[in-house]
Design a protein around this motif. Structure first.
Motif: not given
Length: 378
Positions: A233-250
């Motif tokens: 799930v992408a970070a919420v726009p204009n929240s300053g939140g960091g992006g997530g990461g998985l063990t599979t290509t995204q």
């Protein structure tokens, strides 16, 4: 005060989006109007203008803005890229953007404003004598033998380093796969600040996940969509939140940190309530009202030969006034009158008028009949 998002809360945030959760104002107040210029009334007496684009902006204060405060949120870092499926289970998430506060009260100098863009510029506010900035969170790193979550924007909180590494948040360390806490706005300010009651949260770290583990982000951060690591799930726009990461290509879009935001607040200019007595009697004095508060009901006006029947919000006298309703813009209330009967001081009543006329007609008929009898008898 720090905030840790649960899976249920994260799902709610992801569904709500930026406008309702991070940038939304109280619905009853959020309307552009005369006292707020281009901003919106977010609380009684408090206006807010949100800058969310990456272009340079200029905010011009007025002399009436005796309180003027700015909140800066940096952009979040991105989650680490996985060029191919990672059987070793390495995944790392981005750090949250820094959150800072500046008090410009008492100054009427123009404020140059820049909004942080993920992977680019930082958020700044500068009027030539007062200036501050909010740094962006760092990107996560993943190598064959090392996994490092992104640091928060001010580098005070580091991302976790390990197989599954969450990103540090603006308000706290990452906890293994979970993202670090964000910052609640009200925790940054002193009592009496225009942001004192603002419970929004910004700058949470992104979360990491795999097929066997699911991390949960800080406020606004991105993270695994489920416990199986099937997507982000992408970070919420204009929240300053960091992006997530998985063990599979995204995709880069899903891993990206959110842009920042700059919020400007000032005290709303008073609105004016005037009273129109429609040519009868003496009008009550006009009232200066703080937007978002209700006016005071004046003493009922008086006019010779008329009875005052109440105030109305329109000249057609179709909408009665409720003096407990807050005002958000300058307006006029109109008086309603009914003529009084001079002989008795009573008032005319439209409902009783046909009855009175009927009685008069019946009386006249009796007089005519009596006169006719006397003539016949004589």
């Amino acid at each position: 005060m720090n905030v840790r998002k649960t899976s249920a809360a994260f799902a709610a945030v992801a569904t709500a989006g930026a406008s309702s959760f991070f940038l939304g104002a109280t619905p009853a107040m959020a309307a552009p109007g005369e006292p707020c210029l281009d901003g919106v009334l977010v609380e009684p007496g408090i206006c807010e203008l949100s800058y969310t684009d990456g272009v340079e902006n200029v905010f011009t204060p007025t002399a009436e803005m005796t309180q003027l405060e700015v909140l800066l949120v940096g952009a979040g870092g991105s989650g680490a890229d996985q060029p191919e499926v990672n059987t070793a289970g390495y995944a790392a998430a981005g750090g949250g953007g820094q959150v800072t506060y500046i008090d410009f009260s008492g100054s009427t100098d123009e404020i140059d404003i820049a909004v942080a863009a993920a992977g680019g510029s930082i958020s700044t506010a500068d009027n030539g004598s007062i200036a501050d900035s909010a740094a962006n969170g760092s990107d996560a790193l993943t190598t064959e033998g090392s996994n490092i979550g992104g640091n928060s924007g001010d580098n005070e909180y580091e991302g976790y380093s390990g197989t599954l590494a969450g990103g540090g948040g603006a308000g706290g360390d990452a906890d293994v796969a979970n993202g670090g806490d964000g910052v609640i706005v009200s925790s940054l300010v002193a009592p009496g600040s225009l942001f004192e009651n603002d419970d929004r949260c910004f700058g949470g770290g992104g979360a990491a996940g795999s097929a066997t583990a699911q991390g949960f982000p800080g406020c606004g951060g991105g993270g695994p969509i489920d416990a199986l690591g099937t997507g982000l799930v992408a970070a919420v726009p204009n929240s300053g939140g960091g992006g997530g990461g998985l063990t599979t290509t995204q995709s880069a879009e899903l891993r990206a940190g959110a842009d920042g935001v700059v919020l400007v607040r000032w005290n709303a200019a008073p609105v004016t309530l005037t009273f129109d007595v429609r040519g009868k009697g003496v009008a009550p004095a006009a009232q200066e009202v703080i937007p978002g508060f209700a006016p005071t009901a004046p003493v009922a006006p008086k006019a010779a030969g008329f009875e005052f029947k109440g105030w109305f919000a329109d000249a057609a006298l179709t909408v009665p006034v409720d003096f407990s309703t807050p005002l958000t813009e300058s307006t006029t209330y109109y008086a309603s009158w009914a003529p009084t009967l001079a002989a008795t001081g009573s008032t005319t009543d439209a409902a009783s008028l046909p009855i009175a006329l009927g009685i008069l007609a019946a009386g006249a008929g009796l007089v005519v009949a009596a006169t006719a009898r006397k003539r016949r008898q004589s």
